[in-house]
Structure formats: C-alpha cells, structure tokens
Design an enzyme around this catalytic site. Structure first.
Site, PDB file in Angstrom:
ATOM      1  CG  PHE A  53      -1.846   1.216   1.245  1.00  0.00           C
ATOM      2  CD1 PHE A  53      -3.030   1.195   0.529  1.00  0.00           C
ATOM      3  CD2 PHE A  53      -1.518   2.357   1.958  1.00  0.00           C
ATOM      4  CE1 PHE A  53      -3.876   2.305   0.511  1.00  0.00           C
ATOM      5  CE2 PHE A  53      -2.359   3.476   1.946  1.00  0.00           C
ATOM      6  CZ  PHE A  53      -3.543   3.436   1.235  1.00  0.00           C
ATOM      7  CG  ASP A  57       5.575   3.689   1.704  1.00  0.00           C
ATOM      8  OD1 ASP A  57       5.622   4.323   2.782  1.00  0.00           O
ATOM      9  OD2 ASP A  57       4.553   3.630   0.993  1.00  0.00           O
ATOM     10  CE  LYS A  70      -0.855   5.686   7.704  1.00  0.00           C
ATOM     11  NZ  LYS A  70      -0.515   5.062   6.423  1.00  0.00           N
TER      12      LYS A  70
END
Ligand code: PLP
Length: 426
Positions: free
Chosen positions: A141, A226, A255
């Site tokens: 993702f 990532d 995040k």
C-alpha cells in the site's frame, strides 16, 4: 439519540462515503486515552493509524505547535524557514547520510515525489524515455493518489481508476527471488514497505530488503523504501529498514512524523537527493513551519524520553502477552515494536474490533483475519497489560458468539483450531 448517533446522521448527509460511517466519534484525547462525543473513555491502541506517536495532547507537541503558530504559521516556498531546514538536517542525520529532503503533506504525496524521482532517474539512464518500469509488491500500500495507487498491490483498489501511470510489475511480497527476477535494466525503481502495513502488518523474511537492495545495485534501479507507516520509531528503530542494515536510495515518511500534524517527506539519499532540478516539483503547504515544528518535537521527544527503547520493551511485552491468549481464535502475533497484528483463525477481525471497542479499546481490523495495534509510542507497560486483558475478553466474546453461530450453521466440527495452525504466525 446519543451525540455519536447525531453526528453520524449529519456525517451521512454531507460526507462522501469513502470511509463509510465510522463507528465512533472522538472528541478529545490525552496520552493514550481518548474520549468520544458521549464522554466514553477508550484506550487508544491505533493512534489514528500509527500517527499519534506521542499520544494525544503531549505537552511537547502542544507547546511546539502553539509557539510556531503564534510566530509564523506559513511562509510558502518563496521563503526559507528555520524549522524546515532544521527538520531536514535532523532526518538526514537519522538516516545516516548525505541527501536531500522534499517535504509533502502526507504519505501519498511523499510517494508521488518518489515516483517522479524514479522517472527522472529512468530518463537520466535512457534519455529517449525508455527506462520507466517500476516494481512493487502484491498486498503493498502506497496511497490513494494516482501515482501512489499505481504502486498499490491491491487490484480492487486500483482497477476502478485505471488507466494508471506505470508500467508496474507486482511481485509476491517477501519473495527475494521474485523481486530479483523482476528487476531488469528497464527498471527505474523498486517500491517496498519494510513490513506490509495495510496488508496486515506482515514482516518479510529476514534478508528480503537486502535482496531487493542487491537487485537494484545489479541494474542501477532506485530502491524506494516506503516508511510512511513503519518509520519514526514504530518498530523500536528510527526506521524499520535499519534492522536490515541497508541504505535505500529513497525513504518516504509521513504518518507518525508530525505526531498528528500533517507532514510527509521524500528523502533522497546520496545521488537520489539531486535528481530533481529547480521547478521539478512543489507543494504549497508541504513542510510548513507548524508541521515542521511538530515533527521536530516528535523527534526530540522520542530521543529525550528514550522512546525507541520503550517501544521495544513494551512492544515485546505486549506481543508475548497477546501470544499467550489461550483461545482457539488466536493464531498468533505478527510485527515488531508497537506495530502488531493479532492474527485470528477465522475472518472475524471486524467482530473483535467491535467487541474491543465495547470494552473500551480502539483497535483496527486491518484485514479480515488480523487486528492491528499501532498505539502511541508512549504506551506504558500498564496500558499494554490493560490492552491484553481487553483483547482477551473481546476474543473470548467473539469466539463464544461465532462458535455458536458456526456450529448451528455448519455442525459442531466447524470451529476450533486445526492441528496445523501455527501459533507463531510470522
Ligand atoms: C498510510 C500509508 C500511505 C499513505 O499515506 P497518506 O498519508 O494516507 O497519504 C502510504 N504508504 C504507506 C506504507 C502507508 O501506510
């Protein structure tokens, strides 16, 4: 009607249904606790999906953001500012090297920047424009914007929005031979998470990122790691890839970086830091002074309060105790630090999430058979113990309810753990 029900009814009238109707309305928080609109208290074991690194209303974050917003909220990229430069210096030092940072607002934008870096890299190799291919993982993702979506290894998320930029070759996650075989002299970049986050907190076998690094070195492709979910202390290291001792070409972050303020970063290490030229990319808000000050407060607090060490000790206490839950519904625990999945023997994660919420715990059914925990990095041992007690009760409740349902639907042999089901799921 409760205040939550009233808000849900208003939500349904005005919000696009991308998130459905969330089952809870959070009004405020403090530390690892939050309160809903009806005043009910919860232990927050999901931290706004691995975002609230310092928990809620942490004094360091409150003061850094308050001071910065009262000093200078915004400058645009027509001006430099101290918090942005300091944050870039700090990230490069933590990533152990020379490089350059581009600040975005979130994770998808950080990956968009990395995608464009990959195009620049591919063009530098092959000015006729041929070296464009990307490699990414099935189940991976990387975000919802078109470039990030193109890299996301979930066909049901991708296909409705085709055509997407590419071409992207998807390889099974964790298979070193598959990534090595997929990387060719036509590959511009490989995008990988150090552990699948949305895919269900799935760590790869040891050596996987190292194998990807070697495949990229062999052909000159960029390795983009990532770390949007895994970075900034989540696994008990500053960045999860550091467990493999590799050096990526590009690291993307978001995040937890801002502790709740929106900020992302695309960090190019070594030559990858200089692929963009003036005018190649931009963002009005990316790396604004307030978000940069928030991120500096997060990094300073992690360091000053020894949170990496705490994440490792509280995380393994939590994982061990979860592994010890004696229930036929619990298959095992995956993950590291304060980033775990409780893996279930049946696809009832949504039921466990709901039962946990009723018991005052916020967790997330990240996959049909996996309940994700990504609490604030400040979670205490006592809070971890409380989490385990609540989850044990939730699992027992779901086991009792669904065993009855399954038994009456399919006969008495349909529930329970089979002999081949390993408790220590990776
Ligand atoms: C959440 C996530 C993203 C997307 O970040 P947004 O801030 O939601 O755009 C990208 N990559 C990974 C690994 C993520 O977990």
């Amino acid at each position: 009607m409760t205040a939550t029900e009233v808000l849900a009814a208003r939500w349904d009238q005005v919000m696009m249904p991308t998130y459905g109707t969330p089952p809870v309305a959070i009004a405020r928080g403090e530390g690892c606790r939050v309160w809903d609109s009806d005043g009910r208290e919860y232990l927050d074991l999901i931290g706004g999906i691995a975002v609230s690194a310092l928990g809620h209303a942490h004094p360091a974050l409150v003061s850094a953001v308050s001071r910065q917003v009262a000093t200078l909220a915004h400058s645009s990229n027509l001006a430099m500012h101290e918090p942005g430069v300091r944050l870039a210096e700090r990230l490069l030092a933590l990533l152990g090297g020379d490089g350059r940072v581009f600040f975005s607002n979130d994770g998808a934008e950080a990956n968009e920047a990395a995608f464009k870096l990959a195009r620049r890299h591919g063009r530098a190799f092959d000015p006729s424009g041929g070296r464009l291919e990307l490699v990414a993982a099935e189940g991976g993702f990387h975000g919802r914007t078109l470039g990030a979506l193109a890299l996301t290894g979930n066909p049901t998320k991708r296909e409705p929005f085709a055509p997407l930029p590419g071409p992207v070759t998807f390889v099974p996650y964790g298979d070193a031979a598959a990534v090595a075989a997929a990387v060719t002299s036509r590959t511009a970049a490989v995008f990988l998470e150090p552990t699948l986050g949305e895919g269900g907190v799935v760590p790869p076998p040891p050596g996987y990122l190292r194998a990807a690094r070697e495949a990229c070195d062999r052909t000159g492709a960029l390795l983009v790691v990532d770390e949007v979910q895994s970075g900034v202390g989540r696994t008990g290291l500053w960045f999860a890839h550091q467990a493999e001792g590799i050096r990526p070409d590009v690291v993307t972050l978001a995040k937890g970086l801002g502790g709740g303020m929106p900020i992302g970063a695309c960090v190019g290490l070594g030559p990858a830091g200089t692929l963009f030229a003036k005018g190649d990319h931009g963002s009005t808000f990316g790396g604004n002074p307030v978000s940069a000050a928030a991120a500096l407060a997060v990094l300073d607090t992690i360091e000053r309060d020894g949170l990496l060490e705490s994440v490792r000790t509280v995380g393994s206490r939590l994982a061990d105790a979860l592994r010890g839950i004696d229930s036929p519904l619990v298959r095992g625990v995956r993950g590291a630090g304060l980033w775990l999945a409780l893996v279930l023997a049946r696809p009832v994660a949504a039921e466990v999430e709901a039962a946990a919420r009723d018991a005052g715990l916020l967790v997330n059914a990240v996959q049909p058979d996996a309940v994700r925990l990504a609490p604030p990095l400040v979670l205490s041992a006592a809070e971890a113990d409380r989490a385990v007690e609540g989850l044990r009760a939730a699992v027992d409740e779901v086991e009792a309810a669904t065993t009855v349902a399954v038994a009456s639907a399919a006969g008495p042999r349909a529930s329970g753990r089979g002999p081949d089901q390993d408790k220590d799921v990776r």
